[in-house]
Design a protein around this motif. Structure first.
Motif, PDB file in Angstrom:
ATOM      1  N   PRO A  33       0.806  -1.229   0.000  1.00 49.75           N
ATOM      2  CA  PRO A  33       0.000   0.000   0.000  1.00 49.75           C
ATOM      3  C   PRO A  33       0.834   1.272   0.000  1.00 49.75           C
ATOM      4  CG  PRO A  33      -0.601  -1.427   1.856  1.00 49.75           C
ATOM      5  CD  PRO A  33       0.546  -2.071   1.154  1.00 49.75           C
ATOM      6  N   ALA A  43      12.318  -0.054  10.340  1.00 49.53           N
ATOM      7  CA  ALA A  43      12.568   0.555  11.659  1.00 49.53           C
ATOM      8  C   ALA A  43      13.455  -0.322  12.538  1.00 49.53           C
ATOM      9  CB  ALA A  43      11.232   0.792  12.372  1.00 49.53           C
ATOM     10  N   GLY A 307       8.343   1.988  15.029  1.00 51.05           N
ATOM     11  CA  GLY A 307       7.720   1.032  14.111  1.00 51.05           C
ATOM     12  C   GLY A 307       6.726   0.185  14.878  1.00 51.05           C
TER      13      GLY A 307
HETATM   14  C1  LIG Z   1      11.871  -0.695  16.900  1.00 51.30           C
HETATM   15  C2  LIG Z   1      11.913  -2.099  16.359  1.00 51.30           C
HETATM   16  C3  LIG Z   1      13.079  -2.838  16.450  1.00 51.30           C
HETATM   17  C4  LIG Z   1      13.126  -4.140  15.958  1.00 51.30           C
HETATM   18  N1  LIG Z   1      14.296  -4.812  15.996  1.00 51.30           N
HETATM   19  C5  LIG Z   1      14.377  -6.072  15.487  1.00 51.30           C
HETATM   20  C6  LIG Z   1      15.606  -6.770  15.459  1.00 51.30           C
HETATM   21  O1  LIG Z   1      16.625  -6.257  15.917  1.00 51.30           O
HETATM   22  N2  LIG Z   1      15.631  -8.035  14.937  1.00 51.30           N
HETATM   23  C7  LIG Z   1      14.513  -8.616  14.409  1.00 51.30           C
HETATM   24  O2  LIG Z   1      14.592  -9.767  13.958  1.00 51.30           O
HETATM   25  N3  LIG Z   1      13.324  -7.967  14.405  1.00 51.30           N
HETATM   26  C8  LIG Z   1      13.236  -6.714  14.919  1.00 51.30           C
HETATM   27  N4  LIG Z   1      12.044  -6.045  14.922  1.00 51.30           N
HETATM   28  C9  LIG Z   1      10.847  -6.743  14.455  1.00 51.30           C
HETATM   29  C10 LIG Z   1      10.756  -6.717  12.931  1.00 51.30           C
HETATM   30  O3  LIG Z   1      10.959  -5.398  12.488  1.00 51.30           O
HETATM   31  C11 LIG Z   1       9.386  -7.228  12.477  1.00 51.30           C
HETATM   32  O4  LIG Z   1       9.108  -8.488  13.052  1.00 51.30           O
HETATM   33  C12 LIG Z   1       9.363  -7.382  10.956  1.00 51.30           C
HETATM   34  O5  LIG Z   1       9.784  -6.177  10.344  1.00 51.30           O
HETATM   35  C13 LIG Z   1       7.984  -7.747  10.465  1.00 51.30           C
HETATM   36  O6  LIG Z   1       8.040  -7.749   9.081  1.00 51.30           O
HETATM   37  P1  LIG Z   1       6.706  -7.686   8.226  1.00 51.30           P
HETATM   38  O7  LIG Z   1       7.094  -7.679   6.804  1.00 51.30           O
HETATM   39  O8  LIG Z   1       5.767  -8.743   8.699  1.00 51.30           O
HETATM   40  O9  LIG Z   1       6.024  -6.309   8.678  1.00 51.30           O
HETATM   41  P2  LIG Z   1       6.194  -4.827   8.079  1.00 51.30           P
HETATM   42  O10 LIG Z   1       7.594  -4.472   7.839  1.00 51.30           O
HETATM   43  O11 LIG Z   1       5.403  -3.927   8.973  1.00 51.30           O
HETATM   44  O12 LIG Z   1       5.507  -4.946   6.678  1.00 51.30           O
HETATM   45  C14 LIG Z   1       4.132  -5.138   6.516  1.00 51.30           C
HETATM   46  C15 LIG Z   1       3.725  -4.368   5.285  1.00 51.30           C
HETATM   47  O13 LIG Z   1       2.331  -4.579   5.045  1.00 51.30           O
HETATM   48  C16 LIG Z   1       1.797  -3.380   4.531  1.00 51.30           C
HETATM   49  N5  LIG Z   1       0.333  -3.351   4.706  1.00 51.30           N
HETATM   50  C17 LIG Z   1      -0.412  -2.596   5.550  1.00 51.30           C
HETATM   51  N6  LIG Z   1      -1.729  -2.850   5.371  1.00 51.30           N
HETATM   52  C18 LIG Z   1      -1.809  -3.788   4.402  1.00 51.30           C
HETATM   53  C19 LIG Z   1      -2.892  -4.445   3.770  1.00 51.30           C
HETATM   54  N7  LIG Z   1      -4.159  -4.233   4.114  1.00 51.30           N
HETATM   55  N8  LIG Z   1      -2.609  -5.355   2.820  1.00 51.30           N
HETATM   56  C20 LIG Z   1      -1.319  -5.610   2.469  1.00 51.30           C
HETATM   57  N9  LIG Z   1      -0.259  -5.017   3.019  1.00 51.30           N
HETATM   58  C21 LIG Z   1      -0.496  -4.112   3.985  1.00 51.30           C
HETATM   59  C22 LIG Z   1       2.509  -2.286   5.313  1.00 51.30           C
HETATM   60  O14 LIG Z   1       2.463  -1.034   4.615  1.00 51.30           O
HETATM   61  C23 LIG Z   1       3.912  -2.860   5.473  1.00 51.30           C
HETATM   62  O15 LIG Z   1       4.811  -2.361   4.501  1.00 51.30           O
HETATM   63  C24 LIG Z   1      11.971  -4.724  15.381  1.00 51.30           C
HETATM   64  C25 LIG Z   1      10.802  -3.973  15.283  1.00 51.30           C
HETATM   65  C26 LIG Z   1      10.773  -2.669  15.748  1.00 51.30           C
HETATM   66  C27 LIG Z   1       9.513  -1.865  15.594  1.00 51.30           C
END
Ligand SMILES: Cc1cc2nc3c(=O)[nH]c(=O)nc-3n(C[C@H](O)[C@H](O)[C@H](O)COP(=O)(O)OP(=O)(O)OC[C@H]3O[C@@H](n4cnc5c(N)ncnc54)[C@H](O)[C@@H]3O)c2cc1C
Length: 379
Positions: A33, A43, A307
């Motif tokens: 999106p 983040a 994040g």
């Molecule tokens: C401050 C912080 C520090 C962290 N440090 C670590 C670390 O050191 N090591 C580690 O392993 N993990 C760490 N994490 C955890 C890690 O960042 C997350 O577990 C990981 O980024 C999740 O990835 P994701 O792709 O599922 O989520 P996201 O990166 O949030 O991606 C999900 C995507 O889905 C999109 N989206 C939103 N709505 C919809 C929809 N309706 N349909 C489709 N897509 C949609 C969003 O725009 C987003 O881009 C940290 C997190 C934070 C916040």
């Protein structure tokens, strides 16, 4: 013609699943999106720390984290080769510091049960600890040194993955706006409608929408209990190598990046989908810093951001097909360890796309495990 896989969500999990699907020969479209890596993945502190993150017991989640750490070097090498970009893996090891006698017993317990899993960890104290990490507070009693833990620069890894997927032929659709949940009950195949980038048709769907996974619960017909936990985090300007290891304490961690920043995280607060950075959230990290690393006294962060971690009720991710639809796979809810868990998640989803049998261990992460719990309780 290759089967068409649509991946929803362009964070690290979506891009890792896309990378794996491309390597298996699928025709892949990733729909995001907003911007790729613009949420939790961009983040993150980038730590690959399965031993420190799992101090309690060797459960299936710990084993998944460990498996992912093992996959990391070759997975990263493949991404870097395909993209021509570096993700800055730094094999620093980690130190989990005990400031009080009471901190020591849990660390010793952790050391004992993790050793058979190849942690290579040991308790370090006194002069040796000072030599290993000269900036550490003089009153630090001891630390668990875990040499196998490392970290990447998360924004660089996401950028490299995005480029690798593009080079392998993926269609990458960002800034797609609102994504309408597909109507799985009345259509054959998969059609995804977006508000800004038209509609996209596929044969298989992989949903990787992080903290927003619950958006699809009604359409998929079962509860998806993923909720956002805000993480506030900041960075200091230091010299590269001033803090040599990842340093963990009971209240914060510090990770020195090659670009000379020292990343310090992170709060865990419930604020819905609000990513605002608050004085209170960052102040707590800034105040705690000098207790563990005295050279931070009087220093102000040069950057601060937040994040939304995708949290689940039991802290384990949801990875697997949705009930009754083998063609729709969910991979979300990676909470604090999504960067670490990316290679293992990509590999699991790849096996599912290819129709390979899942291990009993992999079934522990079935997305409908809470629905099953509900119906058992209801009986
Ligand atoms: C401050 C912080 C520090 C962290 N440090 C670590 C670390 O050191 N090591 C580690 O392993 N993990 C760490 N994490 C955890 C890690 O960042 C997350 O577990 C990981 O980024 C999740 O990835 P994701 O792709 O599922 O989520 P996201 O990166 O949030 O991606 C999900 C995507 O889905 C999109 N989206 C939103 N709505 C919809 C929809 N309706 N349909 C489709 N897509 C949609 C969003 O725009 C987003 O881009 C940290 C997190 C934070 C916040």
């Amino acid at each position: 013609m290759a089967e068409r896989v649509i991946v929803l969500g362009g964070g690290i999990i979506g891009l890792s699943c896309a990378f794996e699907a491309l390597r298996l020969g699928y025709d892949v479209t990733v729909i995001e999106p907003e911007a790729f890596g613009g949420q939790a993945s961009g983040a993150a502190a980038g730590m690959l720390a399965p031993f420190t993150e799992n101090p309690e017991q060797p459960d299936p989640f710990f084993r998944l984290c460990l498996e992912s750490l093992k996959l990391y070097p070759s997975w990263l090498a493949d991404i870097e080769a395909a993209s021509g970009c570096r993700a800055d893996l730094l094999q620093t090891g980690s130190l989990t510091v005990a400031l009080h006698e009471a901190d020591l017993l849990p660390l010793q317990t952790r050391l004992a049960w993790q050793r058979p899993f190849g942690s290579g960890a040991e308790l370090v104290e006194g002069e040796r600890l000072r030599r290993m990490e000269p900036q550490l507070a003089a009153n630090a009693l001891a630390a668990v040194y875990t040499p196998r833990e490392s970290h990447v620069y998360a924004p660089a890894l996401v950028a490299a993955l995005e480029k690798a997927c593009r080079k392998l032929g993926a269609r990458l659709v960002d800034h797609a706006g609102g994504i309408q949940a597909p109507d799985l009950f009345s259509t054959k195949g998969i059609r995804i409608e977006t508000s800004a980038c038209g509609s996209h048709d596929g044969d298989r769907l992989v949903v990787c929408s992080g903290a927003w996974a619950g958006h699809y619960a009604a359409s998929f017909g079962f509860p998806i209990p993923v909720h956002p936990i805000r993480g506030q985090i900041c960075s200091f300007d230091v010299s590269f190598g001033e803090v040599r290891h990842m340093v963990f304490s009971s209240q914060a961690y510090w990770v020195g990046k090659r670009n000379g920043t020292l990343v310090c995280g992170a709060s865990e607060d419930v604020a819905g989908f609000d990513r605002t950075v608050t004085e209170r959230g960052i102040d707590r990290l800034v105040r705690w810093g000098p207790r563990v690393l005295p050279f931070l006294d009087g220093r102000e962060p040069i950057d601060r951001w937040a994040g939304l971690r995708p949290a689940t009720r039991d802290g384990w991710p949801l990875i697997g097909p949705i009930p009754g639809r083998e063609d729709v796979i969910l991979a979300a809810g990676h909470y604090r360890n999504g960067i670490l868990l990316s290679p293992a998640t990509g590999a699991l989803v790849g096996r599912m796309l290819a129709g390979k049998a899942q291990s009993d261990e992999a079934r522990c992460f079935a997305p409908d495990r809470f629905a099953a719990l509900h119906s058992r309780r209801g009986r």
